[in-house]
Design an enzyme around this catalytic site. Structure first.
Site, PDB file in Angstrom:
ATOM      1  N   TYR A  13      23.489  37.390  86.197  1.00  0.00           N
ATOM      2  CA  TYR A  13      23.721  37.979  87.722  1.00  0.00           C
ATOM      3  C   TYR A  13      24.655  38.623  87.847  1.00  0.00           C
ATOM      4  O   TYR A  13      24.615  39.713  88.931  1.00  0.00           O
ATOM      5  CB  TYR A  13      22.942  36.586  88.931  1.00  0.00           C
ATOM      6  CG  TYR A  13      21.741  36.683  88.277  1.00  0.00           C
ATOM      7  CD1 TYR A  13      21.057  37.399  89.601  1.00  0.00           C
ATOM      8  CD2 TYR A  13      20.490  35.552  87.956  1.00  0.00           C
ATOM      9  CE1 TYR A  13      19.220  36.897  89.418  1.00  0.00           C
ATOM     10  CE2 TYR A  13      19.720  35.303  87.547  1.00  0.00           C
ATOM     11  CZ  TYR A  13      18.477  35.801  88.372  1.00  0.00           C
ATOM     12  OH  TYR A  13      17.802  35.512  88.751  1.00  0.00           O
ATOM     13  N   VAL A  14      25.509  37.937  88.016  1.00  0.00           N
ATOM     14  CA  VAL A  14      26.956  38.940  88.430  1.00  0.00           C
ATOM     15  C   VAL A  14      27.755  39.839  87.217  1.00  0.00           C
ATOM     16  O   VAL A  14      27.568  41.029  87.680  1.00  0.00           O
ATOM     17  CB  VAL A  14      28.472  38.242  87.813  1.00  0.00           C
ATOM     18  CG1 VAL A  14      29.868  38.523  88.513  1.00  0.00           C
ATOM     19  CG2 VAL A  14      27.784  36.797  89.379  1.00  0.00           C
ATOM     20  N   THR A  93      29.454  28.661  85.654  1.00  0.00           N
ATOM     21  CA  THR A  93      29.937  27.336  85.953  1.00  0.00           C
ATOM     22  C   THR A  93      28.913  26.929  86.846  1.00  0.00           C
ATOM     23  O   THR A  93      29.710  26.324  87.859  1.00  0.00           O
ATOM     24  CB  THR A  93      31.653  28.251  86.438  1.00  0.00           C
ATOM     25  OG1 THR A  93      31.178  28.562  88.217  1.00  0.00           O
ATOM     26  CG2 THR A  93      32.308  28.157  85.710  1.00  0.00           C
ATOM     27  N   THR A 133      32.816  32.219  89.516  1.00  0.00           N
ATOM     28  CA  THR A 133      33.891  31.825  90.464  1.00  0.00           C
ATOM     29  C   THR A 133      34.365  30.486  89.937  1.00  0.00           C
ATOM     30  O   THR A 133      33.785  29.736  89.312  1.00  0.00           O
ATOM     31  CB  THR A 133      33.040  31.394  91.992  1.00  0.00           C
ATOM     32  OG1 THR A 133      32.196  32.155  92.134  1.00  0.00           O
ATOM     33  CG2 THR A 133      33.389  30.397  93.165  1.00  0.00           C
ATOM     34  N   GLU A 162      34.082  37.570  92.313  1.00  0.00           N
ATOM     35  CA  GLU A 162      32.880  38.601  93.016  1.00  0.00           C
ATOM     36  C   GLU A 162      32.295  38.321  93.980  1.00  0.00           C
ATOM     37  O   GLU A 162      32.155  36.877  94.422  1.00  0.00           O
ATOM     38  CB  GLU A 162      31.881  38.715  91.968  1.00  0.00           C
ATOM     39  CG  GLU A 162      30.464  39.834  91.789  1.00  0.00           C
ATOM     40  CD  GLU A 162      31.094  41.123  92.362  1.00  0.00           C
ATOM     41  OE1 GLU A 162      31.319  42.254  90.801  1.00  0.00           O
ATOM     42  OE2 GLU A 162      31.306  41.528  93.276  1.00  0.00           O
ATOM     43  N   PHE A 163      32.164  39.332  94.716  1.00  0.00           N
ATOM     44  CA  PHE A 163      31.415  39.175  96.105  1.00  0.00           C
ATOM     45  C   PHE A 163      30.164  40.021  96.680  1.00  0.00           C
ATOM     46  O   PHE A 163      29.949  39.099  97.696  1.00  0.00           O
ATOM     47  CB  PHE A 163      32.487  39.560  97.638  1.00  0.00           C
ATOM     48  CG  PHE A 163      33.980  39.371  97.368  1.00  0.00           C
ATOM     49  CD1 PHE A 163      33.754  37.636  98.151  1.00  0.00           C
ATOM     50  CD2 PHE A 163      34.814  39.669  96.908  1.00  0.00           C
ATOM     51  CE1 PHE A 163      35.451  37.201  97.898  1.00  0.00           C
ATOM     52  CE2 PHE A 163      36.494  39.093  97.014  1.00  0.00           C
ATOM     53  CZ  PHE A 163      36.331  37.575  97.399  1.00  0.00           C
ATOM     54  N   LYS A 221      37.957  33.260  96.919  1.00  0.00           N
ATOM     55  CA  LYS A 221      36.943  33.642  96.374  1.00  0.00           C
ATOM     56  C   LYS A 221      36.405  32.441  97.084  1.00  0.00           C
ATOM     57  O   LYS A 221      35.371  32.369  98.206  1.00  0.00           O
ATOM     58  CB  LYS A 221      36.686  33.311  95.304  1.00  0.00           C
ATOM     59  CG  LYS A 221      35.019  33.209  94.264  1.00  0.00           C
ATOM     60  CD  LYS A 221      33.813  34.398  95.058  1.00  0.00           C
ATOM     61  CE  LYS A 221      32.846  33.741  95.038  1.00  0.00           C
ATOM     62  NZ  LYS A 221      32.053  35.279  94.301  1.00  0.00           N
ATOM     63  N   GLY A 274      20.606  28.134  99.542  1.00  0.00           N
ATOM     64  CA  GLY A 274      20.666  28.040  98.192  1.00  0.00           C
ATOM     65  C   GLY A 274      21.003  29.397  97.997  1.00  0.00           C
ATOM     66  O   GLY A 274      22.187  29.317  98.274  1.00  0.00           O
ATOM     67  N   CYS A 277      25.840  30.252  94.256  1.00  0.00           N
ATOM     68  CA  CYS A 277      27.605  29.979  94.772  1.00  0.00           C
ATOM     69  C   CYS A 277      27.673  29.148  95.846  1.00  0.00           C
ATOM     70  O   CYS A 277      28.472  28.449  95.315  1.00  0.00           O
ATOM     71  CB  CYS A 277      28.206  31.343  94.871  1.00  0.00           C
ATOM     72  SG  CYS A 277      28.233  32.392  93.860  1.00  0.00           S
ATOM     73  N   LYS A 280      28.206  24.614  95.351  1.00  0.00           N
ATOM     74  CA  LYS A 280      28.863  25.132  93.944  1.00  0.00           C
ATOM     75  C   LYS A 280      30.654  24.826  94.321  1.00  0.00           C
ATOM     76  O   LYS A 280      31.303  23.764  93.705  1.00  0.00           O
ATOM     77  CB  LYS A 280      29.229  25.904  92.906  1.00  0.00           C
ATOM     78  CG  LYS A 280      29.463  25.719  91.278  1.00  0.00           C
ATOM     79  CD  LYS A 280      29.080  26.795  90.860  1.00  0.00           C
ATOM     80  CE  LYS A 280      30.071  28.401  90.830  1.00  0.00           C
ATOM     81  NZ  LYS A 280      29.600  29.198  89.753  1.00  0.00           N
ATOM     82  N   PHE A 339      16.003  32.057  96.067  1.00  0.00           N
ATOM     83  CA  PHE A 339      16.725  31.510  97.551  1.00  0.00           C
ATOM     84  C   PHE A 339      16.863  32.185  98.637  1.00  0.00           C
ATOM     85  O   PHE A 339      17.460  31.866  99.820  1.00  0.00           O
ATOM     86  CB  PHE A 339      17.720  30.727  97.054  1.00  0.00           C
ATOM     87  CG  PHE A 339      19.696  31.626  96.563  1.00  0.00           C
ATOM     88  CD1 PHE A 339      19.173  32.512  95.961  1.00  0.00           C
ATOM     89  CD2 PHE A 339      20.471  32.428  97.228  1.00  0.00           C
ATOM     90  CE1 PHE A 339      20.288  33.963  94.574  1.00  0.00           C
ATOM     91  CE2 PHE A 339      20.488  33.331  97.048  1.00  0.00           C
ATOM     92  CZ  PHE A 339      20.795  33.734  95.988  1.00  0.00           C
TER      93      PHE A 339
END
Ligand code: UDX
Ligand code: ADP
Length: 463
Positions: A13-14, A93, A133, A162-163, A221, A274, A277, A280, A339
């Site tokens: 997704y990133v 991660t 992250t 990444e934001f 982040k 949800g 990020c 976590k 989510f």
């Protein structure tokens, strides 16, 4: 140094959307995205770009434009590492599920594997960019692996968090609020930072590109995500109080949001946040704080998660209580499993936990989500390991049409704010349901008065 070849490890997704946008905006740079998962790469290379594995508005068009021009998806990890001057690490991660820090610390095994692979393959100096992250000071660990196992070549490690938010990844990447790049204060570190700044400067104003040291970047982040999630838990805490007092949380959010010091964004009360990020990253922050003995700091941030878990549990309890304290063998339809809207990602989605609670109460769940596959929903439930896979598949009926999913159900729970849900013929849905027909709006997207006028017993969040 002028960058002409980029490799990104991790086509998720990133990595996927970020590299697609870099490739589109920098036709002079060859961008290769690699992943160990062969099926995922095959899907990214599907001739029909509508079939790429990640759904994001606008993404398939960008992939169609840049793919096989200067954007490539491949499983040849080592070749891509060898060729590139810059390697982005965008692997997952997840929170550790074993050993020390279980349930809290980030599992860095995929990151470590990447670092070892880079060290093994690299024959020239490389810039390695952390995109995933990561807990603060991970760059240090990556550096140690690279310097101690490498072929004597020089590595510069940058942190470039990444934001982007899912569902708006493409617009967030095209018009970021800021780009953050952290690197060493040495001249070599500064050169690496400048090289990456030049990549982004192809489409982002220089005054939006911030540079700092690695640790500030990594911690920024985690801090950004903790602050965002905290706003949701804060408004969700108020939602429960509103329900008790007769206040309306949407009105409260509107009133406080007009205070320019508070601002209006991220104040939507919901069934709970949800995504991959927030939980976590906050758990990471809590773990780091604890490991430095900062127990008050850890407890402060942990409360954001506790509130979020409570909000999910409160929602499933409310369904059971309202349905006369029993949902056994009742059909309950979920609209939405992702989510949030405009994504097919389901990680940590509230729907998974609500389904789990209601299946424990022996309810029969029907689900319709416009973008989430049947297998994904089942594997999300199986992942919780509450019951056997067979029991899960017997308790979850999945539909590709909302009207069919709602037919004959006792209650509907809206769990994702997909726009299409607001356009439905709710009278038709009401007519097809058991009576009394209940509607639990976990996203406050429906007009309470309108659906009540049809006959629904409506329960939103915080009113
Ligand atoms: C988040 C951050 O926004 C992003 O900057 C970071 O890089 C990754 O994490 P994401 O998880 O994709 O992005 O989605 P986001 O839009 O932040 O939503 C997270 C969750 O909060 C969703 O479940 C969403 O529905 C929920 N949410 C958001 C609310 O419940 N209320 C709100 O007001 C906003
Ligand atoms: P994110 O939301 O952080 O992008 P995803 O799970 O969507 O997370 O994507 C991470 C991707 O990284 C997965 O497709 C996974 O297969 C891939 N990956 C993990 N470890 C490695 C590795 N060592 N080499 C290549 N790809 C990897």
């Amino acid at each position: 140094m002028k960058i002409t070849k980029i490799c990104c490890i991790g086509a998720g997704y990133v990595g996927g959307p970020t590299m697609a946008v870099i490739a589109q905006k920098c036709p002079h740079i060859q961008v290769t995205v690699v992943d160990l998962n062969e099926q995922r790469i095959k899907d990214w290379n599907d001739p029909n770009t509508d079939n790429i594995p990640i759904y994001e508005p606008g993404l398939s068009e960008i992939v169609a434009e840049a793919r096989n021009r200067n954007l490539f998806f491949s499983t040849e990890v080592e070749k891509a590492i060898d060729e590139a001057q810059v390697i982005f690490i965008s692997v997952n991660t997840p929170t550790k599920t074993y050993g020390k820090g279980k349930g809290m610390a980030a599992d860095l095994k995929y990151i470590e594997l990447c670092a070892r692979q880079i060290a093994k393959v690299a024959k020239q100096n490389k810039i390695v960019v952390e995109k995933s992250t990561l807990p603060v000071r991970t760059a240090e660990a990556i550096k140690s692996i690279l310097d101690n196992t490498g072929n004597g070549v020089q590595f510069q490690i940058l942190s470039n968090p990444e934001f982007l938010a899912e569902g708006t990844a493409v617009t967030d990447l095209l018009n970021p609020d800021r780009i953050l790049i952290g690197g060493d204060t040495t001249p070599e570190g500064q050169n690496a930072i400048n090289a990456l700044v030049d990549v982004y400067a192809n489409w982002v104003d220089k005054d939006k590109i911030l540079t700092t040291n690695v640790w500030s970047s990594e911690l920024s982040k985690l801090t950004a995500n903790a602050f965002l999630a905290q706003r949701i838990s804060s408004i969700n805490a108020m939602s429960e109080l509103c329900e008790k007092t007769g206040a309306d949380v949407t009105e409260v959010a509107r009133a406080i949001g007009m205070d320019s010091r508070i601002g209006s964004k991220f104040l939507k009360a919901s069934v709970g946040f949800g995504g991959s990020c927030f939980q976590k990253d906050i758990l990471n922050l809590v773990y780091i704080a604890k490991s430095y003995g900062l127990n008050e700091v850890a407890d402060y941030w942990e409360q954001v998660i506790i509130m979020n878990d409570h909000q999910k549990r409160r929602f499933s309890n409310k369904i059971v209580q309202t349905l006369y304290n029993t949902v056994a063998d009742k059909k309950i339809t979920f609209l939405g499993w992702a989510f949030k809207k405009d994504t097919n990602d389901t990680r940590e989605s509230a729907a998974i936990y609500i389904a789990d609670d209601l299946i424990n109460e022996q309810a029969k769940i029907s689900v319709y989500d416009p973008k989430v596959s049947r297998n994904k929903m089942l594997s999300d439930l199986d992942y919780l390991q509450t019951r056997s896979n067979e029991e899960n598949s017997n308790s979850l009926a999945i539909f590709d049409n909302a009207y069919e999913a709602c037919k004959g159900s006792h209650a509907i729970a809206v769990l994702t704010e997909w726009d299409e849900f607001t356009t439905y013929d709710w009278k038709k849905i009401y007519d097809s349901m058991h009576k009394p027909a209940f509607l639990f709006d976990g996203r406050n997207i429906l007009n309470a008065k309108e659906v009540e006028a049809i006959g629904f017993i409506y329960k939103g969040i915080g009113s």
